[in-house]
Design an enzyme around this catalytic site. Structure first.
Site, PDB file in Angstrom:
ATOM      1  N   TYR A 124      25.368  62.477  71.445  1.00 25.15           N
ATOM      2  CA  TYR A 124      25.421  63.679  72.273  1.00 25.15           C
ATOM      3  C   TYR A 124      26.602  64.572  71.939  1.00 25.15           C
ATOM      4  O   TYR A 124      26.509  65.795  72.024  1.00 25.15           O
ATOM      5  CB  TYR A 124      25.405  63.287  73.751  1.00 25.15           C
ATOM      6  CG  TYR A 124      24.178  62.484  74.063  1.00 25.15           C
ATOM      7  CD1 TYR A 124      22.934  63.095  74.201  1.00 25.15           C
ATOM      8  CD2 TYR A 124      24.238  61.093  74.140  1.00 25.15           C
ATOM      9  CE1 TYR A 124      21.790  62.347  74.432  1.00 25.15           C
ATOM     10  CE2 TYR A 124      23.108  60.335  74.361  1.00 25.15           C
ATOM     11  CZ  TYR A 124      21.883  60.974  74.504  1.00 25.15           C
ATOM     12  OH  TYR A 124      20.754  60.222  74.701  1.00 25.15           O
ATOM     13  N   GLU A 141      44.029  84.796  79.013  1.00 24.77           N
ATOM     14  CA  GLU A 141      43.632  84.149  77.770  1.00 24.77           C
ATOM     15  C   GLU A 141      42.266  84.635  77.276  1.00 24.77           C
ATOM     16  O   GLU A 141      41.553  83.926  76.568  1.00 24.77           O
ATOM     17  CB  GLU A 141      43.652  82.629  77.953  1.00 24.77           C
ATOM     18  CG  GLU A 141      45.072  82.151  78.211  1.00 24.77           C
ATOM     19  CD  GLU A 141      45.231  80.652  78.213  1.00 24.77           C
ATOM     20  OE1 GLU A 141      46.178  80.183  77.571  1.00 24.77           O
ATOM     21  OE2 GLU A 141      44.409  79.960  78.850  1.00 24.77           O
TER      22      GLU A 141
END
Length: 213
Positions: free
Chosen positions: A121, A75
């Site tokens: 975050y 990949e």
């Protein structure tokens, strides 16, 4: 091998081992890469992230040719697509982590923005996440889907597959992938309850100050 590449190989193996030991990757799932001046370092195909050996990490030259180490992950095109469209990206992490993968299987998420701004975050470290349509693992078409975003996002969810996250360096990319996983867990935990997200002005202020790389 340059001292920079040698150090990066060691860091990549160490961070991969940490991801594996803490359950972000199981079996031979997942692949991690980092950009070097003369190409890309990427974890080998069919390897456990917990067993990565620095000297066996695959290296591709700028043209994508395999020039050192074991054979690269099948990949690798996911990683190349991010590097081609986001020049600031220096590392890419693809995981099959449980909660982000679970989220990638759900039909009720917004594919244009599938991670709500639940915490500051996730805005700071990940940013907007697109869900991309399912393609078979190993199919270069997934790389084309990432390229079609023209660098607009630093992270994507591959439908029924898992997250791919880029970062300004290897440590940042790993932290962003972890933040995405934890936020996906929050999304799934809150699915049956009303929840509050950050307001648009809060998100804008975070992006202005911190960005998401």
């Amino acid at each position: 091998m340059s001292p920079l590449e040698e150090a990066l190989r060691g860091q990549l193996a160490e961070l991969c081992r940490s991801l594996f030991q803490r359950g972000f990757s199981v079996g031979t799932a997942g692949n991690v890469s980092a950009r070097v001046p003369d190409g890309i370092l990427i974890t080998p195909t069919n390897s456990r992230l917990g067993d990565i050996e620095p000297q066996r990490i695959a290296k591709l030259d700028p043209a994508g040719r395999h020039v050192a180490g074991d054979m690269p992950s099948k990949e690798v095109f996911l990683h190349q697509a991010f590097y081609e469209t986001r020049p600031e990206a220096r590392a890419v992490v693809h995981l099959h982590s449980t909660w982000a993968t679970a989220l990638s299987c759900r039909q009720d998420i917004d594919p244009s923005d599938c991670i709500p701004p639940l915490t500051p975050y996730v805005v700071m470290r990940v940013g907007t996440v697109r869900q991309l349509p399912y393609v078979m693992p190993g199919d270069p078409a997934a790389g084309d889907l990432i390229r079609s975003l023209n660098g607009a996002c630093s992270a994507v969810l591959l439908a029924n597959h898992g997250p791919v996250v880029s970062g300004k360096d290897l440590f940042s990319a790993v932290c962003a992938a972890e933040e995405l996983e934890e936020t996906a867990k929050l999304v799934c935990a809150l699915q049956d309850a009303p929840y509050r997200t950050l307001q648009e002005n809060d998100v804008a202020a975070l992006r202005l100050k911190y960005g998401n790389m």
